[in-house]
Design a protein around this motif. Structure first.
Motif, PDB file in Angstrom:
ATOM      1  N   ARG A  63     -13.290  11.794  -0.102  1.00 17.93           N
ATOM      2  CA  ARG A  63     -11.983  11.175  -0.586  1.00 17.93           C
ATOM      3  C   ARG A  63     -10.779  11.976   0.000  1.00 17.93           C
ATOM      4  NH1 ARG A  63     -11.745  11.564  -6.807  1.00 17.93           N
ATOM      5  NH2 ARG A  63      -9.929  10.079  -6.779  1.00 17.93           N
TER       6      ARG A  63
ATOM      7  N   GLY B 260      -6.898   7.814  -0.683  1.00 22.33           N
ATOM      8  CA  GLY B 260      -6.967   7.459   0.719  1.00 22.33           C
ATOM      9  C   GLY B 260      -5.539   7.600   1.009  1.00 22.33           C
TER      10      GLY B 260
ATOM     11  N   ARG C  36      -8.954  14.743   5.281  1.00 26.36           N
ATOM     12  CA  ARG C  36      -9.771  14.568   3.859  1.00 26.36           C
ATOM     13  C   ARG C  36      -9.849  15.792   3.407  1.00 26.36           C
ATOM     14  NH1 ARG C  36     -15.718  13.396   5.714  1.00 26.36           N
ATOM     15  NH2 ARG C  36     -14.609  11.147   6.403  1.00 26.36           N
TER      16      ARG C  36
ATOM     17  N   ASN D 190     -11.920   4.130   3.525  1.00 27.23           N
ATOM     18  CA  ASN D 190     -10.464   4.580   3.712  1.00 27.23           C
ATOM     19  C   ASN D 190     -10.560   5.981   4.059  1.00 27.23           C
ATOM     20  OD1 ASN D 190      -7.857   4.690   4.068  1.00 27.23           O
ATOM     21  ND2 ASN D 190      -7.325   4.408   1.798  1.00 27.23           N
ATOM     22  N   GLU D 191     -11.677   6.350   4.856  1.00 30.75           N
ATOM     23  CA  GLU D 191     -11.840   7.839   4.829  1.00 30.75           C
ATOM     24  C   GLU D 191     -11.131   8.743   6.011  1.00 30.75           C
ATOM     25  OE1 GLU D 191     -16.392   8.043   6.924  1.00 30.75           O
ATOM     26  OE2 GLU D 191     -16.049   7.443   4.722  1.00 30.75           O
TER      27      GLU D 191
END
Length: 412
Positions: A395, A300, A388, A69-70
């Motif tokens: 994360r 995320g 990000r 989920n980046e």
């Protein structure tokens, strides 16, 4: 040059498609980056080296499964989304792992299946529902069976990519790639029959069937085949439901979960097992482990809180108390909607500040029934425009969730 990010569920026909593109366009006209197999990759979306290294190409494509989920929620750019029926995607993924020497114990199978189906739920709500950018969705089932329907679908994709379609050339490319069977095959040559859906359901004590039904309930438009829907899961349903659903609003009333203190407020909630289990629903559906005194980060762009309600529930109010990183504008960047038994339910919502906290209030109206049975669904929170935040840990911290309150109203 056309630049595309390809986001795919594992084993959904991505490498077959890449082989068709290479056969049709040629190696010089098509450049491709798989990230994890490219030693000199910049590891960025979009690619930071595209101008210097790929400028002579007509098409450049980057690939990711987004399993961590980046990637940020796509507000701009072009995205090719590849999916597959959840049951067969899970089976093919485990077959691929076994073929590459990754053998699992029975308990590891259960955890792997659970995590894969939770990933599938997040993937669906992030990439397949209400896309925010130029998106083309391609399903595995549309391209793996030879025939005119496959040719039509790939022709549509080529036009979206700006590629001129020559039908005879496309048929020739498809035939050549099919003979080579790109990137292996889903055909399983091992003797064990555990690597099919029925075998996995037995091996995992019916957890496979239970999770598969949760996918159907939480992902509108995903329809299980008759064989998949027929899997027995009664044995695990009562036990695993107590971990999968943090809130019991079957009988109406109010339930509350305080993340900051790791404590449950009333008896309807299920207990700390929701976080401490090896199969942790909140961690797999988008929330970090709670930090005592602070809360749980949305790990995320999206998180889902599943729930069960009675068929007699006619409305559901949700109140979320949270803090946000400075880059986020909660009034603009947070979306919330509800899913119940495979259908979407929009609602009214408002985000505002009260004292030192942010609050989100939402209300959903359902079609209640006088007949008594349980319904399965969830509340989905999408956080838009989030980049990000901590590149070292990969994360994207967004919301620090402190408290969630559900209040349901039932028919009199």
């Amino acid at each position: 040059m056309v630049q595309v990010v390809s986001v795919s569920v594992p084993r959904s026909g991505h490498h077959f498609l890449i082989s068709v593109l290479r056969e049709y366009i040629g190696l010089e006209g098509f450049r491709y980056c798989e990230m994890y197999s490219e030693a000199t990759c910049c590891k960025k979306f979009p690619c930071s080296r595209i101008d210097s290294e790929h400028e002579s190409s007509n098409l450049f494509m980057q690939k990711t499964h987004d399993m961590l989920n980046e990637l940020p929620f796509p507000r701009e750019g072009r995205f090719l989304i590849q999916t597959r029926a959840p049951s067969q995607a899970a089976v093919a993924w485990l077959r691929w792992a076994a073929a590459h020497g990754e053998y699992l114990s029975p308990s590891e199978f259960s955890v792997a299946i659970f995590r894969f189906f939770c990933y599938y739920i997040l993937f669906f709500h992030k990439w397949c529902f209400a896309p925010l950018s130029d998106t083309f969705i391609l399903r595995y089932e549309e391209i793996r069976v030879a025939g005119r329907d496959r040719e039509d679908k790939i022709s549509d994709l080529f036009r979206w990519l700006g590629i001129e379609v020559d039908r005879d050339k496309l048929v020739s490319a498809l035939a050549a790639v099919s003979r080579r069977d790109a990137h292996g095959s889903d055909r399983w040559h091992g003797a064990d029959n555990i690597y099919d859906a029925a075998g996995l359901n037995d091996l995992t004590g019916q957890m496979f069937g239970f999770c598969l039904k949760m996918v159907e309930k939480l992902c509108p438009g995903i329809k299980l085949s008759d064989s998949d829907r027929g899997f027995e899961c009664d044995r695990v349903s009562s036990d695993f439901s107590s971990l999968f659903f943090p809130f019991d609003v079957i009988n109406g009333g109010q339930v509350e979960l305080e993340f900051s203190g790791q404590r449950f407020i009333n008896s309807y909630s299920k207990g700390l097992g929701w976080f401490r289990s090896q199969c942790s629903v909140p961690r797999e559906l988008g929330l970090s482990r709670p930090e005592a005194g602070f809360g749980s980060w949305s790990d995320g762009d999206i998180f889902v809180i599943p729930l069960q309600v009675s068929s007699r529930v006619k409305s559901l109010a949700v109140k979320l108390s949270f803090a946000a990183i400075p880059q986020l504008k909660p009034e603009r960047d947070i979306q919330i909607y509800s899913v119940l038994d495979g259908s979407f339910f929009g609602g009214s919502s408002a985000v505002y500040r009260e004292d030192q906290a942010w609050l989100l209030d939402a209300r959903f109206e359902f079609e209640a029934s006088g007949f008594l049975f349980n319904r399965v669904g969830g509340v989905v929170f999408r956080i838009l425009g989030l980049q990000r935040y901590d590149s070292a840990e990969r994360r994207k911290l967004g919301l620090l969730v402190k408290k969630v309150l559900f209040e349901s109203v039932v028919l009199e």
